[in-house]
Design a protein around this motif. Sequence first.
Motif, PDB file in Angstrom:
ATOM      1  N   LEU A  81       0.818  -1.209   0.000  1.00  0.00           N
ATOM      2  CA  LEU A  81       0.000   0.000   0.000  1.00  0.00           C
ATOM      3  C   LEU A  81       0.852   1.260   0.000  1.00  0.00           C
ATOM      4  N   ARG A  82       0.403   2.244  -0.769  1.00  0.00           N
ATOM      5  CA  ARG A  82       1.060   3.555  -0.834  1.00  0.00           C
ATOM      6  C   ARG A  82       0.080   4.594  -0.298  1.00  0.00           C
ATOM      7  N   PRO A  83       0.403   5.299   0.767  1.00  0.00           N
ATOM      8  CA  PRO A  83      -0.570   6.186   1.403  1.00  0.00           C
ATOM      9  C   PRO A  83      -0.682   7.560   0.751  1.00  0.00           C
ATOM     10  N   PHE A  84      -1.897   8.102   0.809  1.00  0.00           N
ATOM     11  CA  PHE A  84      -2.098   9.527   0.554  1.00  0.00           C
ATOM     12  C   PHE A  84      -1.588  10.308   1.758  1.00  0.00           C
ATOM     13  N   ALA A  85      -1.208  11.548   1.538  1.00  0.00           N
ATOM     14  CA  ALA A  85      -0.880  12.423   2.655  1.00  0.00           C
ATOM     15  C   ALA A  85      -2.138  12.645   3.502  1.00  0.00           C
ATOM     16  N   PRO A  86      -1.996  12.831   4.822  1.00  0.00           N
ATOM     17  CA  PRO A  86      -3.164  13.025   5.686  1.00  0.00           C
ATOM     18  C   PRO A  86      -3.727  14.442   5.608  1.00  0.00           C
ATOM     19  N   ASP A  87      -3.664  15.042   4.448  1.00  0.00           N
ATOM     20  CA  ASP A  87      -4.122  16.410   4.232  1.00  0.00           C
ATOM     21  C   ASP A  87      -5.033  16.448   3.010  1.00  0.00           C
ATOM     22  N   LEU A  88      -5.628  17.603   2.807  1.00  0.00           N
ATOM     23  CA  LEU A  88      -6.451  17.861   1.628  1.00  0.00           C
ATOM     24  C   LEU A  88      -6.131  19.266   1.141  1.00  0.00           C
ATOM     25  N   LEU A  89      -5.956  19.417  -0.160  1.00  0.00           N
ATOM     26  CA  LEU A  89      -5.750  20.745  -0.732  1.00  0.00           C
ATOM     27  C   LEU A  89      -7.037  21.185  -1.425  1.00  0.00           C
ATOM     28  N   VAL A  90      -7.564  22.337  -1.022  1.00  0.00           N
ATOM     29  CA  VAL A  90      -8.793  22.875  -1.593  1.00  0.00           C
ATOM     30  C   VAL A  90      -8.437  24.094  -2.434  1.00  0.00           C
ATOM     31  N   HIS A  91      -8.751  24.029  -3.724  1.00  0.00           N
ATOM     32  CA  HIS A  91      -8.500  25.185  -4.578  1.00  0.00           C
ATOM     33  C   HIS A  91      -9.634  26.184  -4.409  1.00  0.00           C
ATOM     34  N   THR A  92      -9.293  27.401  -4.055  1.00  0.00           N
ATOM     35  CA  THR A  92     -10.284  28.459  -3.847  1.00  0.00           C
ATOM     36  C   THR A  92      -9.897  29.680  -4.678  1.00  0.00           C
ATOM     37  N   GLU A  94      -8.659  32.174  -3.555  1.00  0.00           N
ATOM     38  CA  GLU A  94      -7.405  32.701  -2.990  1.00  0.00           C
ATOM     39  C   GLU A  94      -6.250  31.733  -3.185  1.00  0.00           C
ATOM     40  N   GLY A  95      -6.433  30.757  -4.050  1.00  0.00           N
ATOM     41  CA  GLY A  95      -5.384  29.765  -4.255  1.00  0.00           C
ATOM     42  C   GLY A  95      -5.679  28.498  -3.474  1.00  0.00           C
ATOM     43  N   ARG A  96      -4.692  27.610  -3.380  1.00  0.00           N
ATOM     44  CA  ARG A  96      -4.885  26.348  -2.673  1.00  0.00           C
ATOM     45  C   ARG A  96      -4.726  26.543  -1.175  1.00  0.00           C
ATOM     46  N   LEU A  97      -5.678  26.022  -0.424  1.00  0.00           N
ATOM     47  CA  LEU A  97      -5.625  26.032   1.033  1.00  0.00           C
ATOM     48  C   LEU A  97      -5.524  24.603   1.519  1.00  0.00           C
ATOM     49  N   ARG A  98      -4.786  24.396   2.602  1.00  0.00           N
ATOM     50  CA  ARG A  98      -4.516  23.050   3.105  1.00  0.00           C
ATOM     51  C   ARG A  98      -5.385  22.740   4.316  1.00  0.00           C
ATOM     52  N   VAL A  99      -6.141  21.653   4.209  1.00  0.00           N
ATOM     53  CA  VAL A  99      -6.870  21.123   5.362  1.00  0.00           C
ATOM     54  C   VAL A  99      -5.999  20.014   5.933  1.00  0.00           C
ATOM     55  N   ALA A 100      -5.348  20.294   7.043  1.00  0.00           N
ATOM     56  CA  ALA A 100      -4.395  19.359   7.634  1.00  0.00           C
ATOM     57  C   ALA A 100      -4.980  18.729   8.892  1.00  0.00           C
ATOM     58  N   ASP A 101      -4.695  17.446   9.089  1.00  0.00           N
ATOM     59  CA  ASP A 101      -5.039  16.777  10.340  1.00  0.00           C
ATOM     60  C   ASP A 101      -3.881  16.999  11.308  1.00  0.00           C
ATOM     61  N   PRO A 102      -4.067  17.850  12.315  1.00  0.00           N
ATOM     62  CA  PRO A 102      -2.943  18.166  13.205  1.00  0.00           C
ATOM     63  C   PRO A 102      -2.488  16.991  14.047  1.00  0.00           C
ATOM     64  N   THR A 103      -3.287  15.919  14.111  1.00  0.00           N
ATOM     65  CA  THR A 103      -2.894  14.755  14.906  1.00  0.00           C
ATOM     66  C   THR A 103      -2.006  13.803  14.118  1.00  0.00           C
ATOM     67  N   ARG A 104      -1.864  14.034  12.816  1.00  0.00           N
ATOM     68  CA  ARG A 104      -1.046  13.139  11.991  1.00  0.00           C
ATOM     69  C   ARG A 104      -0.197  13.970  11.048  1.00  0.00           C
ATOM     70  N   GLY A 105       0.902  13.398  10.613  1.00  0.00           N
ATOM     71  CA  GLY A 105       1.782  14.113   9.703  1.00  0.00           C
ATOM     72  C   GLY A 105       2.744  15.009  10.463  1.00  0.00           C
ATOM     73  N   PRO A 106       3.722  15.545   9.772  1.00  0.00           N
ATOM     74  CA  PRO A 106       4.720  16.399  10.421  1.00  0.00           C
ATOM     75  C   PRO A 106       4.110  17.686  10.956  1.00  0.00           C
ATOM     76  N   VAL A 107       4.553  18.088  12.125  1.00  0.00           N
ATOM     77  CA  VAL A 107       4.078  19.341  12.724  1.00  0.00           C
ATOM     78  C   VAL A 107       4.988  20.463  12.235  1.00  0.00           C
TER      79      VAL A 107
END
Length: 428
Positions: A81-92, A94-107
């Motif tokens: 298995l190859r994982p997706f990043a635990p984030d989501l990029l939303v194009h708005t 104002e450009g791309r905004l990141r919805v990040a899960d603060p409990t996972r991934g690098p802080v």
Amino acid sequence: MAAGVEPVDVLVVGAGAAGLACAGDLAAAGLTVRVFEGSDGVGGRMRTDVRGGFRLDRGFQVFNTSYPQVKRRLELRGLRLRPFAPDLLVHTGEGRLRVADPTRGPVRLGRLADLVPGRLGSARDLAALGVLSGRDLLAPPHVLKHGADRTTRTALSAAGLSEEFVDRVLRPFLSGVFLEDELETSSRFFHLVWRSMLRGTLCLPAEGIGAVPAQLAAALPPGTVRLESPVEALTDDGVLLTDGREATATAVVVATGPGAAVRLLPGLAPVPTRAVTTYYHAAPEPPLTEPVLVTDSARRVLNTAVLSAIGPTYAPPGRALVSTSVLGVTGTPDEAEVRRTLAELYDTDTDGWEPVAEYRVPEALPAMPPPWPLTRTTRRPAGDGSAMSDAGGARRYLCGDHRATGSVQGALASGARAAREVLADLGA
């Protein structure tokens, strides 16, 4: 009965996830099982084609490691298995905004910067999303399953999320999950899916989503699955194949999509479905090197991702593979229009991108408006032309995600329930 089709205990029509799960449980219990599949491979909607070195899933797919049926049935290491990043990029706008899960991934400050109130949403919206996520993450599944069922949009509003935040951030993402953009889907299903995403990891198998049903099929006794064996009709004692052969059994399990199920079981009420079209493009270089899903707040597309950034096995060396999905199979944008949208979403020149494939999936998911039963019996009731009496004939059953929830978990669980009910009825 025509020569060469020996009788068995149970015939399963369809080698998708539900049918393979059902067959696996029945075989493990000691019954003889035959699976008839009309196409040239197992998997149903979970198929992968290989063209010119590109791995092309038939429609955009993700694999969730937290599903109970997945944990029970599959050897995850073998799927590579190859994982997706635990984030989501939303194009708005104002450009791309990141919805990040603060409990996972690098802080990192840059990764979490858009969680500052005023970027993605107000402090109230971010707090409400945190409370909703915490509840779904920690609550026992039975609490979510037995909560009030309403539309997902109503549930999000009741959780304190503003309409602006829902339309800008959550609706573009959830539209790709439900394959509908009004958030009309059952809130019970939403909470269960949200929980699974928070608790698990979204991945892709290195060999494509088709590796999942292939592993299920490989676990069956040799010769169980018969490919390119479409079933024309059910008979009193089994099934009639399109080549004129008949096969008999004590029980028949219909494990097809909803359209084929209605054809085989005339008393069955039609199930409305959701449709999707997925476009694949080859790019000379990846427009985004991060293995992340990108959504569009304008909802011109459901989502897009650079699959070769998630799994290098999805594209040949020196090429990148981009997957993009839109709602529906008719009236969809043409390939050139999709490519122009991608130029904006990825902020890059897409003129040199080459179309690789286009998949239209009319029965991608069942429509699941509330109140939606999360599970239901697979037994066909007497009196609708679908069930045999105790005097003789094959008993009939029906399973699939349209009999549970529109997910791999739903398909596998429905197949498992069919096996349990067959075993109970046959006294096995």
